[in-house]
Design an enzyme around this catalytic site. Structure first.
Site, PDB file in Angstrom:
ATOM      1  N   GLY A  23      47.240 -36.808  -5.848  1.00  0.00           N
ATOM      2  CA  GLY A  23      46.823 -37.506  -6.665  1.00  0.00           C
ATOM      3  C   GLY A  23      45.885 -38.858  -6.085  1.00  0.00           C
ATOM      4  CB  VAL A  27      48.634 -38.705   3.768  1.00  0.00           C
ATOM      5  CG1 VAL A  27      49.586 -39.503   4.864  1.00  0.00           C
ATOM      6  CG2 VAL A  27      49.272 -39.305   2.546  1.00  0.00           C
ATOM      7  CG  ASP A 134      57.876 -36.013  -8.567  1.00  0.00           C
ATOM      8  OD1 ASP A 134      56.992 -36.483  -8.166  1.00  0.00           O
ATOM      9  OD2 ASP A 134      58.215 -35.013  -8.808  1.00  0.00           O
TER      10      ASP A 134
HETATM   11  N1  LIG Z   1      52.918 -33.663  -0.761  1.00  0.00           N
HETATM   12  C1  LIG Z   1      52.607 -34.569   0.346  1.00  0.00           C
HETATM   13  C2  LIG Z   1      51.177 -34.548   0.522  1.00  0.00           C
HETATM   14  C3  LIG Z   1      51.070 -35.702   1.868  1.00  0.00           C
HETATM   15  O1  LIG Z   1      51.593 -36.884   1.259  1.00  0.00           O
HETATM   16  C4  LIG Z   1      52.336 -37.802   2.213  1.00  0.00           C
HETATM   17  C5  LIG Z   1      52.277 -37.267   3.403  1.00  0.00           C
HETATM   18  C6  LIG Z   1      53.211 -38.323   4.518  1.00  0.00           C
HETATM   19  C7  LIG Z   1      53.260 -37.886   5.852  1.00  0.00           C
HETATM   20  C8  LIG Z   1      52.519 -37.002   6.369  1.00  0.00           C
HETATM   21  N2  LIG Z   1      53.306 -36.828   7.742  1.00  0.00           N
HETATM   22  N3  LIG Z   1      54.004 -37.906   7.776  1.00  0.00           N
HETATM   23  C9  LIG Z   1      54.301 -38.546   6.637  1.00  0.00           C
HETATM   24  C10 LIG Z   1      53.747 -39.452   3.895  1.00  0.00           C
HETATM   25  C11 LIG Z   1      53.558 -39.806   2.627  1.00  0.00           C
HETATM   26  C12 LIG Z   1      52.988 -38.700   1.674  1.00  0.00           C
HETATM   27  C13 LIG Z   1      52.738 -39.237   0.274  1.00  0.00           C
HETATM   28  O2  LIG Z   1      53.672 -40.169  -0.204  1.00  0.00           O
HETATM   29  N4  LIG Z   1      51.934 -38.494  -0.332  1.00  0.00           N
HETATM   30  C14 LIG Z   1      51.590 -38.892  -1.837  1.00  0.00           C
HETATM   31  C15 LIG Z   1      52.695 -38.994  -2.818  1.00  0.00           C
HETATM   32  C16 LIG Z   1      52.519 -39.541  -3.950  1.00  0.00           C
HETATM   33  C17 LIG Z   1      51.070 -39.636  -4.616  1.00  0.00           C
HETATM   34  C18 LIG Z   1      50.222 -39.528  -3.472  1.00  0.00           C
HETATM   35  C19 LIG Z   1      50.322 -39.053  -2.379  1.00  0.00           C
END
Ligand SMILES: [NH3+]CCCOc1cc(-c2cn[nH]c2)ccc1C(=O)Nc1ccccc1
Length: 338
Positions: A23, A27, A134
């Site tokens: 969204g 990252v 979620d």
């Molecule tokens: N579905 C996960 C995609 C990668 O997103 C993350 C990776 C890490 C990560 C990767 N390596 N270590 C931590 C940490 C946090 C996120 C994250 O919060 N993504 C996200 C969530 C909601 C909306 C937009 C982005």
């Protein structure tokens, strides 16, 4: 000016490749220069966030209070005029979603190992009065020791009146959403989480979803009916647990406390799920305080007082990352650049 935007970040981190995006956020993997530790930096553009900005504030406030070995740790928050940077624990193994897809489906034993970790994280959250709302394999990352780490607290709720308070906002991903949530009724975040855990367990054991349809209306009908296929590789115990989680009536659905010592959960392992956090927050680690106070040329008392503010600034990040080095058996040393 890009430099201005990234100056605070660039001072302490070397940003590397993108590891994921969802969204409104990108990252990236990065190196924390003072310790050499790898981190993940979630980068959000405030203008692009628009109405999603409150979600980010929700996530930051929740993650500041959630310290658990199966919850992705927040180290630091940097806000500039145009961006918000969340410095997070790095998980080298990627998403549980991809792990399942690569293997078609997991054995009951491997599903149990992962599911116990999810139960531990959710029990911790529910006991602190938070609901995630979620839960899905895309929001469970695998670290370099095959541990699951829960991410994305943008939708989590801490109802004012505690976990018995009802929620109203419809949110989360449809295929994992509880019947009462998509029916638009008031619902309990904790009960909705248990339904999502049922969908998650089904996905671990089968490699596909219990309720799926390209047409959202059809999908909602299937969820409200609560009927799903039971492939012949599912054991009788797995069928019993799935039935207790995927109960259309939230009042008949199992609670996370009942899950902790459920026979399917303890099968072959013998012990119930331990949900208390292994992270000690109240007592500062003496070795880390020593290294930081020497490095900053201040007294230990001054450094302790600074750290106990938990500002989630570069001191908080240095503390957590030095502590991570210590628990991983690496030297508790800071480079000169702090
Ligand atoms: N579905 C996960 C995609 C990668 O997103 C993350 C990776 C890490 C990560 C990767 N390596 N270590 C931590 C940490 C946090 C996120 C994250 O919060 N993504 C996200 C969530 C909601 C909306 C937009 C982005």
């Amino acid at each position: 000016m890009v430099v201005e935007e990234y100056s605070e970040v660039a001072r302490h981190y070397r940003i590397k490749e993108t590891v994921g995006s969802g969204g409104f956020a990108k990252v990236k993997r990065a190196v924390h220069l003072p310790t050499g530790e790898i981190v993940a930096i979630k980068i959000m553009d405030k203008a692009a966030l628009g109405s999603d900005l409150p979600r980010v504030k929700t996530e930051i406030e929740a993650m500041k209070n959630l310290h658990h070995h199966h919850i992705c740790r927040l180290y630091q928050v940097i806000e500039t005029s145009r961006k918000i940077f969340m410095i997070l624990e790095y998980c080298s193994g990627g998403e549980l979603f991809d792990y399942i897809v690569q293997r078609d489906r997991l054995s009951e034993g491997e599903s149990r190992t992962f599911f116990r970790q999810i139960v531990s994280a959710v029990a911790y959250m529910h006991n602190l009065g938070y609901a995630h709302r979620d839960l899905k394999p895309e929001n469970l990352l695998i670290d370099d020791e095959q541990n699951l780490k829960l991410i994305d607290f943008g939708l989590c709720a801490k109802p004012k009146g505690g976990m018995s308070d009802h929620l109203y906002t419809c949110c989360g991903s449809p295929a994992y959403a509880a019947p009462e949530l998509i029916a638009g009724k008031s619902y309990m975040g904790s009960e909705a989480d248990l339904w999502s855990m049922g969908v998650l367990l089904y996905a671990l054991l089968n490699g596909f979803l219990p309720f799926d349809d390209d047409n959202i209306g059809m999908l909602y009908r299937k969820i409200k009916a609560g009927k799903y296929d039971t492939p012949d590789w599912l054991s009788p115990d797995s069928l019993i647990l799935l039935k207790q989680l995927l109960q259309v009536d939230p009042k008949r659905r199992i609670t996370v406390d009942k899950l902790l010592n459920h026979s399917w959960i303890t099968n072959d392992i013998g012990v119930p799920v331990e949900w208390h956090s292994k992270h000690q927050m109240s007592v500062l680690d003496e070795d880390v305080v020593t290294e930081m106070s020497v490095h900053r040329k201040v007294s230990r008392e001054t450094m302790k007082a600074e750290l106990e503010k938990w500002n989630y600034d570069y001191l908080t990040a240095a503390y957590f990352l030095l502590l991570k080095k210590k628990t991983s058996g690496r030297p508790v040393r800071l480079q000169m650049t702090l």
